[in-house]
Design an enzyme around this catalytic site. Structure first.
Site, PDB file in Angstrom:
ATOM      1  N   GLY A 292      -7.943  -8.683   1.527  1.00 24.99           N
ATOM      2  CA  GLY A 292      -8.997  -9.630   1.189  1.00 24.99           C
ATOM      3  C   GLY A 292      -8.517 -11.063   1.066  1.00 24.99           C
ATOM      4  O   GLY A 292      -9.237 -11.925   0.563  1.00 24.99           O
TER       5      GLY A 292
ATOM      6  N   HIS B   1      -6.499   3.726  -3.339  1.00 25.29           N
ATOM      7  CA  HIS B   1      -6.620   2.336  -2.894  1.00 25.29           C
ATOM      8  C   HIS B   1      -6.014   1.418  -3.956  1.00 25.29           C
ATOM      9  O   HIS B   1      -6.130   1.692  -5.163  1.00 25.29           O
ATOM     10  CB  HIS B   1      -8.093   1.991  -2.654  1.00 25.29           C
ATOM     11  CG  HIS B   1      -8.242   0.665  -1.964  1.00 25.29           C
ATOM     12  ND1 HIS B   1      -8.145  -0.524  -2.638  1.00 25.29           N
ATOM     13  CD2 HIS B   1      -8.421   0.352  -0.655  1.00 25.29           C
ATOM     14  CE1 HIS B   1      -8.279  -1.530  -1.764  1.00 25.29           C
ATOM     15  NE2 HIS B   1      -8.448  -1.018  -0.557  1.00 25.29           N
TER      16      HIS B   1
ATOM     17  N   ASN C 271     -13.925   0.299   5.013  1.00 27.31           N
ATOM     18  CA  ASN C 271     -14.044   0.455   3.564  1.00 27.31           C
ATOM     19  C   ASN C 271     -14.982  -0.639   3.070  1.00 27.31           C
ATOM     20  O   ASN C 271     -14.593  -1.791   2.976  1.00 27.31           O
ATOM     21  CB  ASN C 271     -12.637   0.319   2.941  1.00 27.31           C
ATOM     22  CG  ASN C 271     -12.680   0.283   1.428  1.00 27.31           C
ATOM     23  OD1 ASN C 271     -13.701   0.575   0.814  1.00 27.31           O
ATOM     24  ND2 ASN C 271     -11.557  -0.091   0.822  1.00 27.31           N
TER      25      ASN C 271
ATOM     26  N   GLU D 277      -6.978  -1.228  -5.163  1.00 26.99           N
ATOM     27  CA  GLU D 277      -7.945  -1.713  -6.161  1.00 26.99           C
ATOM     28  C   GLU D 277      -8.203  -0.649  -7.231  1.00 26.99           C
ATOM     29  O   GLU D 277      -8.487  -0.970  -8.381  1.00 26.99           O
ATOM     30  CB  GLU D 277      -9.239  -2.156  -5.453  1.00 26.99           C
ATOM     31  CG  GLU D 277      -9.014  -3.492  -4.729  1.00 26.99           C
ATOM     32  CD  GLU D 277      -9.871  -3.722  -3.495  1.00 26.99           C
ATOM     33  OE1 GLU D 277     -10.887  -3.035  -3.323  1.00 26.99           O
ATOM     34  OE2 GLU D 277      -9.498  -4.605  -2.702  1.00 26.99           O
TER      35      GLU D 277
ATOM     36  N   LYS E 270     -16.213  -1.048   0.203  1.00 28.05           N
ATOM     37  CA  LYS E 270     -15.996  -1.395  -1.209  1.00 28.05           C
ATOM     38  C   LYS E 270     -17.342  -1.476  -1.939  1.00 28.05           C
ATOM     39  O   LYS E 270     -18.253  -0.728  -1.609  1.00 28.05           O
ATOM     40  CB  LYS E 270     -15.187  -2.694  -1.315  1.00 28.05           C
ATOM     41  CG  LYS E 270     -13.912  -2.637  -0.453  1.00 28.05           C
ATOM     42  CD  LYS E 270     -12.960  -3.731  -0.735  1.00 28.05           C
ATOM     43  CE  LYS E 270     -11.744  -3.572   0.170  1.00 28.05           C
ATOM     44  NZ  LYS E 270     -10.692  -4.510  -0.116  1.00 28.05           N
TER      45      LYS E 270
ATOM     46  N   GLU F 101      -1.273  -0.519   3.117  1.00 29.98           N
ATOM     47  CA  GLU F 101      -2.000  -1.758   2.859  1.00 29.98           C
ATOM     48  C   GLU F 101      -1.209  -2.609   1.866  1.00 29.98           C
ATOM     49  O   GLU F 101      -1.271  -2.360   0.654  1.00 29.98           O
ATOM     50  CB  GLU F 101      -3.376  -1.463   2.249  1.00 29.98           C
ATOM     51  CG  GLU F 101      -4.268  -0.609   3.110  1.00 29.98           C
ATOM     52  CD  GLU F 101      -5.728  -0.763   2.719  1.00 29.98           C
ATOM     53  OE1 GLU F 101      -6.496  -1.194   3.565  1.00 29.98           O
ATOM     54  OE2 GLU F 101      -6.074  -0.488   1.558  1.00 29.98           O
TER      55      GLU F 101
ATOM     56  N   SER G  63      -6.693  -7.492   5.646  1.00 31.83           N
ATOM     57  CA  SER G  63      -7.175  -8.617   6.463  1.00 31.83           C
ATOM     58  C   SER G  63      -7.115  -8.354   7.962  1.00 31.83           C
ATOM     59  O   SER G  63      -6.831  -9.263   8.745  1.00 31.83           O
ATOM     60  CB  SER G  63      -6.407  -9.900   6.103  1.00 31.83           C
ATOM     61  OG  SER G  63      -6.654 -10.256   4.750  1.00 31.83           O
TER      62      SER G  63
END
Ligand code: PGA
Length: 252
Positions: free
Chosen positions: A176, A100, A11, A102, A13, A170, A214
């Site tokens: 991250g 996701h 991904n 985010e 991003k 996740e 991560s």
């Protein structure tokens, strides 16, 4: 039961201008080509929307699939800034990430919306990677399993099966941050997701459940060997071909 084939998905991003994005895709394709014939895993890259068509062309001869990072639930219309599943398909995608964290955080998306997006993607013949995961506060309150269970049940569209749907667990606090859930926690959640899938689907045993948050070359092996971990959704480490490939190699 047939063994589930691992999927390693990158991904990207909001990273990648034209030249570097194409170079990254080409570098990963070169790694995959050098293992031609004995790649017992699937590979996917999800570049930003601006690069999808070009990267689909770059990877046309490669085994690496291309996916979008989100899609709108509708096919077209007055939705400034959005991209539909049909547009992703038209740009050469076979997959799309939906839900996701985010997107859930930055755009306030809830599981109903994620399910609608997944339904739209399926209607266009795209495979969806549905993301679920708890925040740090939810985990600290002991709610991780409940949150993940309700996101799973709420996001999974009718007609989901092991061919058209992949789940990605996740934990939000691991994305991250360099923090990774413990192997025991990942094993527990993935077993819970597997049990949740069994309630909803007839071919739940065949559906892949990825871990994300991560994932790096140094920690991938211990995660990938867990029974219900069928691959990884990789953010930061997917931006370096060497690292992405080193993670994929743990599944070869
Ligand atoms: P990360 O991102 O690997 O950079 O933690 C994972 C993701 O958000 O999919």
């Amino acid at each position: 039961m047939e063994e589930r084939r691992p999927l390693i998905a990158g991904n990207w991003k909001m990273h990648g201008l034209h030249r570097e994005g194409v170079a990254l895709a080409a570098a990963v394709a070169e790694k995959a080509a050098s293992h031609h014939g004995h790649l017992h895993l699937d590979l996917l890259v999800c570049p930003p929307a601006t690069l999808l068509r070009e990267i689909s062309e770059t990877l046309a001869e490669s085994v690496i699939a291309v996916g979008g990072q989100d899609c709108h639930a509708l096919e077209s219309g007055a939705h400034t800034g959005d991209v539909s599943a049909a547009m992703l398909k038209d740009a050469g995608c076979s997959h799309v990430i939906v839900g996701h964290s985010e997107r859930r955080a930055d755009h306030g998306e809830n599981s109903d919306q994620v399910r609608a997006k997944a339904t739209a993607a399926h209607a266009c013949g795209l495979t969806v990677v549905i993301c679920i995961g708890e925040t740090r506060e939810q985990r600290d309150r002991g709610e991780a399993m409940d949150i993940v269970g309700s996101q799973l049940a709420g996001s999974l569209p009718d007609g989901a099966n092991a061919e058209n749907t992949v789940i990605a667990y996740e934990p939000v606090w691991a994305i991250g941050t360099g923090l990774v859930a413990t192997v025991a926690d990942v094993a527990e959640v993935h077993a819970g997701v597997r049990a949740g899938l069994a309630k909803a689907l007839s071919d739940s045993d065949a559906m892949r459940i990825l871990y994300g948050g991560s994932v790096k070359p140094g920690n991938a092996a211990e995660l990938m060997e867990l029974k219900d971990v069928d691959g990884a959704l990789v953010g930061g480490a997917s931006l370096k071909a060497e690292d992405f490939w080193a993670i994929a190699e743990t599944c070869l």
